[in-house]
Design a protein around this motif. Structure first.
Motif, PDB file in Angstrom:
ATOM      1  N   ILE A 264       0.851  -1.199   0.000  1.00 31.12           N
ATOM      2  CA  ILE A 264       0.000   0.000   0.000  1.00 31.12           C
ATOM      3  C   ILE A 264       0.886   1.248   0.000  1.00 31.12           C
ATOM      4  O   ILE A 264       0.665   2.195  -0.763  1.00 31.12           O
ATOM      5  CB  ILE A 264      -0.947  -0.007   1.232  1.00 31.12           C
ATOM      6  CG1 ILE A 264      -1.945  -1.164   1.118  1.00 31.12           C
ATOM      7  CG2 ILE A 264      -1.662   1.333   1.381  1.00 31.12           C
ATOM      8  CD1 ILE A 264      -2.785  -1.398   2.376  1.00 31.12           C
ATOM      9  N   SER A 265       1.912   1.242   0.840  1.00 31.05           N
ATOM     10  CA  SER A 265       2.811   2.410   0.902  1.00 31.05           C
ATOM     11  C   SER A 265       3.501   2.626  -0.436  1.00 31.05           C
ATOM     12  O   SER A 265       3.623   3.763  -0.900  1.00 31.05           O
ATOM     13  CB  SER A 265       3.888   2.222   1.977  1.00 31.05           C
ATOM     14  OG  SER A 265       3.286   2.034   3.215  1.00 31.05           O
ATOM     15  N   ALA A 266       3.949   1.538  -1.078  1.00 29.40           N
ATOM     16  CA  ALA A 266       4.644   1.674  -2.369  1.00 29.40           C
ATOM     17  C   ALA A 266       3.698   2.220  -3.432  1.00 29.40           C
ATOM     18  O   ALA A 266       4.032   3.153  -4.167  1.00 29.40           O
ATOM     19  CB  ALA A 266       5.203   0.326  -2.806  1.00 29.40           C
ATOM     20  N   ALA A 267       2.503   1.655  -3.510  1.00 23.27           N
ATOM     21  CA  ALA A 267       1.553   2.063  -4.558  1.00 23.27           C
ATOM     22  C   ALA A 267       1.152   3.523  -4.396  1.00 23.27           C
ATOM     23  O   ALA A 267       0.977   4.238  -5.389  1.00 23.27           O
ATOM     24  CB  ALA A 267       0.316   1.167  -4.529  1.00 23.27           C
ATOM     25  N   THR A 268       0.994   3.954  -3.159  1.00 20.48           N
ATOM     26  CA  THR A 268       0.507   5.321  -2.915  1.00 20.48           C
ATOM     27  C   THR A 268       1.651   6.308  -2.679  1.00 20.48           C
ATOM     28  O   THR A 268       1.404   7.458  -2.336  1.00 20.48           O
ATOM     29  CB  THR A 268      -0.445   5.351  -1.692  1.00 20.48           C
ATOM     30  OG1 THR A 268       0.269   4.871  -0.543  1.00 20.48           O
ATOM     31  CG2 THR A 268      -1.681   4.499  -1.918  1.00 20.48           C
TER      32      THR A 268
ATOM     33  N   LEU B  81     -11.936  -0.441  -7.739  1.00 24.09           N
ATOM     34  CA  LEU B  81     -11.355  -0.996  -6.505  1.00 24.09           C
ATOM     35  C   LEU B  81     -10.030  -0.321  -6.159  1.00 24.09           C
ATOM     36  O   LEU B  81      -9.736  -0.076  -4.983  1.00 24.09           O
ATOM     37  CB  LEU B  81     -11.179  -2.511  -6.631  1.00 24.09           C
ATOM     38  CG  LEU B  81     -12.490  -3.310  -6.653  1.00 24.09           C
ATOM     39  CD1 LEU B  81     -12.222  -4.776  -6.950  1.00 24.09           C
ATOM     40  CD2 LEU B  81     -13.240  -3.175  -5.326  1.00 24.09           C
ATOM     41  N   TYR B  82      -9.226  -0.020  -7.178  1.00 24.38           N
ATOM     42  CA  TYR B  82      -7.996   0.727  -6.876  1.00 24.38           C
ATOM     43  C   TYR B  82      -8.357   2.085  -6.276  1.00 24.38           C
ATOM     44  O   TYR B  82      -7.708   2.559  -5.338  1.00 24.38           O
ATOM     45  CB  TYR B  82      -7.154   0.936  -8.138  1.00 24.38           C
ATOM     46  CG  TYR B  82      -6.277  -0.240  -8.542  1.00 24.38           C
ATOM     47  CD1 TYR B  82      -5.087  -0.522  -7.863  1.00 24.38           C
ATOM     48  CD2 TYR B  82      -6.605  -1.050  -9.618  1.00 24.38           C
ATOM     49  CE1 TYR B  82      -4.262  -1.576  -8.252  1.00 24.38           C
ATOM     50  CE2 TYR B  82      -5.789  -2.108 -10.015  1.00 24.38           C
ATOM     51  CZ  TYR B  82      -4.619  -2.369  -9.321  1.00 24.38           C
ATOM     52  OH  TYR B  82      -3.806  -3.411  -9.703  1.00 24.38           O
ATOM     53  N   ALA B  83      -9.407   2.744  -6.817  1.00 21.31           N
ATOM     54  CA  ALA B  83      -9.820   4.050  -6.273  1.00 21.31           C
ATOM     55  C   ALA B  83     -10.197   3.897  -4.803  1.00 21.31           C
ATOM     56  O   ALA B  83      -9.831   4.721  -3.957  1.00 21.31           O
ATOM     57  CB  ALA B  83     -10.985   4.613  -7.083  1.00 21.31           C
ATOM     58  N   GLU B  84     -10.905   2.813  -4.507  1.00 21.11           N
ATOM     59  CA  GLU B  84     -11.299   2.575  -3.114  1.00 21.11           C
ATOM     60  C   GLU B  84     -10.063   2.398  -2.221  1.00 21.11           C
ATOM     61  O   GLU B  84      -9.977   2.970  -1.136  1.00 21.11           O
ATOM     62  CB  GLU B  84     -12.187   1.328  -3.065  1.00 21.11           C
ATOM     63  CG  GLU B  84     -13.025   1.256  -1.829  1.00 21.11           C
ATOM     64  CD  GLU B  84     -13.919   0.011  -1.858  1.00 21.11           C
ATOM     65  OE1 GLU B  84     -14.872  -0.019  -2.646  1.00 21.11           O
ATOM     66  OE2 GLU B  84     -13.640  -0.911  -1.075  1.00 21.11           O
TER      67      GLU B  84
ATOM     68  N   ALA C 135      -5.092   8.942  -0.471  1.00 24.54           N
ATOM     69  CA  ALA C 135      -4.040   9.104  -1.484  1.00 24.54           C
ATOM     70  C   ALA C 135      -4.630   9.152  -2.895  1.00 24.54           C
ATOM     71  O   ALA C 135      -3.973   8.744  -3.848  1.00 24.54           O
ATOM     72  CB  ALA C 135      -3.034   7.966  -1.359  1.00 24.54           C
ATOM     73  N   LEU C 136      -5.850   9.652  -3.023  1.00 29.20           N
ATOM     74  CA  LEU C 136      -6.451   9.698  -4.366  1.00 29.20           C
ATOM     75  C   LEU C 136      -5.611  10.531  -5.333  1.00 29.20           C
ATOM     76  O   LEU C 136      -5.631  10.303  -6.540  1.00 29.20           O
ATOM     77  CB  LEU C 136      -7.875  10.260  -4.290  1.00 29.20           C
ATOM     78  CG  LEU C 136      -8.942   9.255  -3.844  1.00 29.20           C
ATOM     79  CD1 LEU C 136     -10.276   9.958  -3.610  1.00 29.20           C
ATOM     80  CD2 LEU C 136      -9.115   8.133  -4.877  1.00 29.20           C
TER      81      LEU C 136
END
Ligand code: DOR
Ligand code: ZN
Length: 368
Positions: A246-250, A289-292, A299-300
């Motif tokens: 989650i940290s990497a993606a955002t 789902l990624y938006a969620e 982090a939108l």
């Protein structure tokens, strides 16, 4: 006094792409293409059919079958359809430098996929001795062909939760050292080890992250009863690894980008008393789902980079020019959906997803 409700949040982003997806073939292909082409522009299409897609000719034929299932449009400024399957070839022990040059010449192959033999679904034709592929990697490096990797060791004595970390140490690290100019995508990463490796590697090394690895951990799969819907490979890891993903993606880092690894199997193959098929189906609701997941992290503002820019930049392709608009409005995922003559259970079946796509804003033609 009437309660005032704040207006639903909206987010307009450049049309996203999916840099890792399984579309299957024959009777299963139309459903996969219909879902995946709802909002994604480009798709990196995995080659693990039976038999696998191993050369440019087979990739061309598969690409035609995919396009035959796709709805036309929307079209970009040049009049090109914004939906485009980007093909990959499956590396076998027979793959060689000629395969690479023919693939480059075809203009439709964008990566070669390495499956260690036995690592996952339809990987039996993959490779046992990865070192024997070094001449191939040399040719790919010389010709600028990216290497997409399923990163797990296959030694059956290695604990299934350690297979990705060991692959990085034993195989990936030497590959990246010996072929520094080779573009490498470590697919569907599942561990903090992978996040750390990619972060410390050169700009030629990147990773895709699935939405199911962002949303779930191994407790969802195993605690209180085994749930086949969450069984995929690499298998879900403990929550600390989920948090690292989650940290990497955002994070906003351009080394991480969207790859759903949407990999459908019929309900009967998933809910099989012995030998549940590996793979989660998310194409029906992927960007939603990624938006969620990103909204959950506040982090939108990082979603567009992850979903629409980083992958295109890494593959050296133009960013899409049109947009989609997401809105925070709940909708229900059906319990099952048709899949050829079978049914499949989509991710989040029977639950509410908080985001949907309100508009798909093409520059010229409308999609719907
Ligand atoms: O869970 C998975 N399913 N992982 C893969 O690597 C392959 C995929 C499939 O093709 O079903
Ligand atoms: Zn995959």
């Amino acid at each position: 006094m009437a309660e005032s409700s704040s207006p639903a949040r909206q987010l307009t982003i450049t049309r996203p792409d999916d840099w890792h997806i399984h579309l299957r073939d024959e009777d299963y292909l139309p459903a996969c293409v219909a879902d995946a082409s709802r909002y994604f522009g480009r798709l990196i299409v995995m080659p693990n059919l039976v038999p696998p897609v191993t050369d440019a000719e087979a990739a061309k034929a598969y690409r035609q079958r995919i396009l035959a299932c796709a709805r036309p449009g929307p079209f970009n400024e040049e009049g090109q359809d914004s939906f485009e399957p980007l093909m990959t070839l499956y590396i076998t022990p027979e793959t060689n430098a000629t395969t690479v040059s023919e693939a480059c010449r075809s203009g439709i192959v964008h990566a070669f996929k390495l499956y260690p033999a036995g690592a996952t679904t339809n990987s039996a034709a993959g490779v046992d001795q990865i070192e024997s592929l070094y001449p191939l990697f040399e040719a790919m490096q010389d010709q600028g062909m990216p290497l997409s990797i399923h990163g797990e060791v296959t030694d059956p004595t290695t604990d299934i939760f350690d297979r990705e970390a060991l692959f990085i140490e034993q195989q990936l690290s030497p590959i990246c050292e010996k072929f520094p100019e080779l573009k490498v995508i470590l697919e569907h990463i599942t561990t903090s080890d992978a996040v750390d490796f990619v972060n410390s590697a050169s700009s030629n090394v990147a990773a895709t992250i699935t939405v199911h690895h962002l949303m779930y951990n191994r407790n969802d799969l195993l605690s209180g009863g085994i749930r086949p819907i969450y069984y995929c490979l690499p298998v879900l890891k403990r929550n600390t690894h989920q948090q690292a993903l989650i940290s990497a993606a955002t994070s906003g880092s351009n080394k991480f980008f969207l790859g759903t690894d949407s990999a459908p199997h019929p309900k009967t193959a998933k809910e099989n008393a012995c030998g549940c098929a590996a793979g989660c189906y998310s194409a029906h609701a992927a960007i939603e789902l990624y938006a969620e997941a990103f909204a959950q992290e506040n982090a939108l503002d990082k979603l567009e980079g992850f979903a629409s820019f980083h992958g295109a930049d890494f593959y050296g392709l133009a960013r899409n020019k049109d947009t989609i608009t997401l809105i925070e409005e709940p909708w229900e995922v059906p319990q099952t959906q048709p899949f050829g003559n079978d049914q499949l259970i989509p991710l989040r079946a029977g639950t509410t997803v908080n985001w949907r796509v309100a508009a798909s804003n093409s520059l010229i033609g409308e999609k719907f």
